[in-house]
Design an enzyme around this catalytic site. Structure first.
Site, PDB file in Angstrom:
ATOM      1  N   SER A   1      12.257 -27.392  41.424  1.00 51.50           N
ATOM      2  CA  SER A   1      12.525 -25.953  41.476  1.00 51.50           C
ATOM      3  C   SER A   1      13.567 -25.478  42.469  1.00 51.50           C
ATOM      4  O   SER A   1      13.914 -24.300  42.450  1.00 51.50           O
ATOM      5  CB  SER A   1      11.222 -25.196  41.723  1.00 51.50           C
ATOM      6  OG  SER A   1      10.421 -25.287  40.558  1.00 51.50           O
TER       7      SER A   1
ATOM      8  N   LYS B   1      12.576 -16.917  48.873  1.00 48.98           N
ATOM      9  CA  LYS B   1      11.856 -16.930  47.583  1.00 48.98           C
ATOM     10  C   LYS B   1      10.520 -16.204  47.717  1.00 48.98           C
ATOM     11  O   LYS B   1       9.845 -16.317  48.759  1.00 48.98           O
ATOM     12  CB  LYS B   1      11.632 -18.385  47.161  1.00 48.98           C
ATOM     13  CG  LYS B   1      11.005 -18.570  45.764  1.00 48.98           C
ATOM     14  CD  LYS B   1      10.894 -20.062  45.427  1.00 48.98           C
ATOM     15  CE  LYS B   1      10.352 -20.278  44.009  1.00 48.98           C
ATOM     16  NZ  LYS B   1      10.206 -21.706  43.697  1.00 48.98           N
TER      17      LYS B   1
ATOM     18  N   SER C   1      12.210 -23.085  39.333  1.00 51.38           N
ATOM     19  CA  SER C   1      11.668 -21.759  39.448  1.00 51.38           C
ATOM     20  C   SER C   1      12.333 -20.895  40.524  1.00 51.38           C
ATOM     21  O   SER C   1      12.057 -19.697  40.589  1.00 51.38           O
ATOM     22  CB  SER C   1      10.166 -21.834  39.731  1.00 51.38           C
ATOM     23  OG  SER C   1       9.922 -22.470  40.951  1.00 51.38           O
TER      24      SER C   1
END
Lengths: 485, 96
Positions: free
Chosen positions: A176, A77, A152
Site C-alpha cells: 500500500s 495517511k 491503499s
C-alpha cells in the site's frame, strides 16, 4: 517556486532563513485549496493546526533546534492517529472520530519540526489497491485525472506527485505504499517490519503493517526515516534498534551489486509496456556494473493466496473493536440488544470490501477451517521467508517491478480477484518482513513504471544506499508530473 | 468444497455483521471464488515447517513495572457515541 523543490532543498532554504516555515505552510495550504478539488488527495486539511505546527517549527529553526527537515510540510495517511485532527480511515464508521492522542510517528514528526498539512485519502481501513474503496470519494492520479493513483495510500502518493506536499506518510500491508508510489511515479519505502512504530496506526494486519514515507527522492525518504523510525516502547513489535540512518546514503555503488531477479515476477504476469521498461532499466543497471541474475522462487506463486488468508484473518480480529461504542457512530433500533446494535452498526457503516475481508478472515479462522487455511498459510509464509532470506544471502538485493501494470482508468478493474493479483510483486516483502522500496524507472505510454528493490531484514540503510545509486543511474526517475508544476 | 448460504450466515453471525440477504449471496459468491484459490496451497509440500504467525523473533516484550499517566477519562469519552456520568452506554448485555 516551492512546489518543485525536494524536501532536502526546501529544508535548506528554511534553515538559511530564505523562506519561513509559516509562509511555506501557507503556500502549500493555498495550493491544496485550489488544486485538491481536482485530485481528491485529502480528506481533512488541518489548516489551523497546520499554522500552529508551522509557528512551532519556526521557533525551533530560530533556536537552532529541530531535525534536518524542520519546517518541511508533510501529509499523513488517514489511518494514522492525530490528536485533535479527524482520523477516518476513509470509513463511515469513523467519519467523525477525533483521536485523543498522536501516533508515535506523528509525535516524532512534531519533534523533528516537520509540519502536518492534513490527512490523506485511502482505501477504507487500508483494504484495496486503488483508493476506490474510500467511503468518501476516489483520488485521481496526477499523471492522468481519469486514472487511479494506486492504493491503499493513494491520497498520500497523489499529494506528493501532484505537488500538494513535498512529503507524505503512508502504511503498507501488502504493497500500500509501494504500489501507489509506482503508479504516481514517486519514491515509496516500506521499512523492515519492526523498525517503524505502529503505535497509533489503525491496525489492519498486525504482522504485516508498517508505516513509511513518500517523497520525490530517495534522499528525502531517508531523511524522513531518520526522524520517524527507531524503537518505541509503546509498540511491543518495535525492535530495539536505533532510527534508520541517512548518513551513508550516497556511498553506495552499482559496481558489483549482486541483484536477484525472480522469474516468477518478471515474465508474462507483466503488462508488455511494464516489462519492456523494466528490462531497459535493468540493462542500464547492468551497464553500470550491477550483476543481475535470474532466480527461481517457487513459493512466490502462492504469495497472493496466502496473503488473502492471513491478512483478512488478522483484519477480522483487528476490526472487531469497531462496535459503535467507544468511537464512531452507532446504529440501533428500539428494542435492540447489544449484539443487534453491534451487528447493525458494523453492517451499515463498513463498506463492501471491508465486510468481505472480515467474512473471509472469520471463515479462515473458524473451527474446522483453522488448520486447513490459516495454519497452512502460515506454513507457506515460513517457506516464502526462507526462500527470500536464502536468496538474500547469495545476493545483495532482489529486483522486481513494483506493479504488473501502469495506472488504469478509475472503475476499469472490478473483479475482486484481478485487483488482488496486482499485489503479487509487493506482498512477499510484507510476508517476510523485508525492507522494500519503489522508485520510478521509466515510462510506458507516458505513465510511470516502478522498480522495486527488496533487501535483507534490518538492512534498511544498505537498501536505501542501493536505491540512491539506482536513482542516480536512471535520470528519468525524477521526472515530475506536469500537474505538479 | 463450496460454502453454503447457511455457512455464510453463520460466519456473518460470528463476525457480528447484520448483512442483507443480497449481501449474503454476494459474499457467498466471493468466498467460493477465493476458496478455489485457497485450494492451491493444499497441495504444497510444507512438511513439518513451523507456521510463522510473525516475522520478528520477539518474545515476551515486557514494560518496567512503573506507574505512569493513562489516558485522561474526559478525552477517552470524547469519541463515544453515547456516554453518561463518565461511562460509555450500551444496551443490556446480560439478560435474565
Amino acid at each position: 517556486m516551492v512546489f518543485g523543490l525536494t524536501a532536502a532543498a526546501l529544508a535548506q532554504k528554511l534553515r538559511s532563513r530564505e523562506l519561513g516555515a509559516v509562509e511555506v505552510a501557507e503556500a502549500f495550504l493555498r495550493r491544496i485549496e485550489s488544486m485538491d478539488p481536482l485530485l481528491g488527495a485529502f480528506l481533512t486539511v488541518a489548516a489551523e493546526q497546520t499554522m500552529d505546527w508551522a509557528a512551532a517549527s519556526q521557533k525551533m529553526i530560530d533556536q537552532g533546534e529541530g531535525g534536518p527537515l524542520c519546517g518541511v510540510p508533510v501529509a499523513v495517511k488517514d489511518n494514522i492517529s492525530t490528536d485533535g485532527v479527524r482520523t477516518t480511515c476513509a470509513s463511515k464508521m469513523l467519519e467523525n472520530y477525533v483521536p485523543p492522542y498522536d501516533a508515535t510517528v506523528v509525535t516524532r514528526l512534531r519533534r523533528s519540526g516537520m509540519v502536518m498539512l492534513g490527512k490523506t485519502n485511502m482505501d477504507e481501513f487500508a483494504m484495496g489497491s486503488t483508493t476506490e474503496n474510500s467511503a468518501f470519494h476516489p483520488t485521481r492520479n496526477p499523471w492522468g485525472l481519469d486514472l487511479v493513483p494506486g492504493g491503499s495510500s493513494g491520497g498520500s502518493a497523489a499529494a506528493v506527485a501532484g505537488g500538494l506536499a513535498p512529503l507524505a506518510l503512508g502504511s503498507d500491508t501488502g504493497g500500500s505504499i509501494r504500489m501507489p508510489a509506482a503508479l504516481c511515479g514517486i519514491v515509496g519505502f516500506k521499512p523492515s517490519y519492526g523498525r517503524c512504530s505502529r503505535y497509533g496506526l489503525v491496525a489492519f494486519g498486525s504482522s504485516l503493517d508498517q508505516i513509511g514515507p513518500f517523497a520525490h527522492t530517495v534522499e528525502d525518504v531517508a531523511l524522513v526515516c531518520e526522524a520517524i523510525t527507531g524503537h518505541d516502547p509503546k509498540d511491543s513489535t518495535s525492535l530495539d534498534l536505533p532510527p534508520i540512518s541517512a548518513s551513508g546514503l550516497k556511498q553506495g555503488s552499482l559496481k558489483g551489486l549482486r541483484a536477484a531477479v525472480p522469474e516468477e515476477l518478471t515474465g508474462d504476469q507483466l503488462n508488455p509496456g511494464v516489462r519492456s521498461v523494466l528490462e531497459s532499466a535493468m540493462g542500464v543497471l547492468a551497464s553500470e556494473g550491477a550483476c543481475l541474475t535470474p532466480v527461481r522462487l517457487p513459493s512466490l506463486k502462492y504469495a497472493v493466496t496466502t496473503y488473502y488468508i492471513i491478512a483478512p484473518a488478522e483484519a477480522s480480529s483487528n476490526l472487531a473493536r469497531f462496535d459503535g461504542i467507544r468511537y464512531g457512530s452507532r446504529i440501533a433500533e428500539a428494542g435492540d440488544g447489544h449484539v443487534e446494535m453491534v451487528a447493525k452498526t458494523r453492517a451499515r457503516l463498513f463498506g463492501h470490501e471491508v465486510k468481505a475481508r472480515i467474512m473471509i478472515g472469520t471463515y479462515a479462522l473458524s473451527a474446522g477451517y483453522y488448520d486447513a487455511f490459516y495454519n497452512r498459510a502460515q506454513q507457506v509464509r515460513t517457506l516464502m521467508k526462507r526462500e527470500l532470506l536464502s536468496t538474500l544471502q547469495e545476493h545483495d538485493v532482489v529486483l522486481t517491478p513494483t506493479s504488473p501494470v501502469t495506472a488504469f482508468k478509475l472503475g476499469a478493474v472490478n473483479d475482486p480477484m484481478a485487483l488482488k493479483l496486482l499485489d503479487l510483486c509487493t506482498i512477499p516483502a510484507n510476508m517476510a518482513g523485508l525492507p522494500a522500496i519503489s522508485l520510478n524507472c521509466g515510462f510506458a505510454d507516458g505513465l510511470p513504471v516502478g522498480l522495486q528493490i527488496m533487501g535483507a531484514p534490518l538492512e534498511d540503510e544498505r537498501l536505501l544506499q542501493v536505491a540512491y545509486a539506482v536513482e542516480q543511474a536512471l535520470p528519468d526517475a525524477q521526472r515530475r508530473a506536469p500537474f505538479s508544476l | 468444497m463450496p460454502i453454503s448460504l447457511e455457512e455464510v450466515r453463520h460466519v456473518a453471525k460470528l463476525a457480528r455483521l447484520d448483512l442483507e440477504e443480497v449481501e449474503m449471496l454476494a459474499f457467498q459468491g466471493e468466498l467460493n471464488a477465493l476458496l478455489g484459490h485457497f485450494s492451491d496451497i493444499e497441495c504444497i509440500d510444507v512438511g513439518s515447517v513451523e507456521p510463522n504467525a510473525h516475522v520478528v523473533q520477539a518474545y515476551n516484550v515486557w514494560d518496567e513495572d512503573v506507574a505512569s499517566e493513562g489516558l485522561d477519562r474526559q478525552r477517552a469519552l470524547r469519541s463515544g457515541s453515547l456516554t453518561r456520568a463518565g461511562f460509555f452506554l450500551v444496551p443490556t448485555i446480560i439478560e435474565d
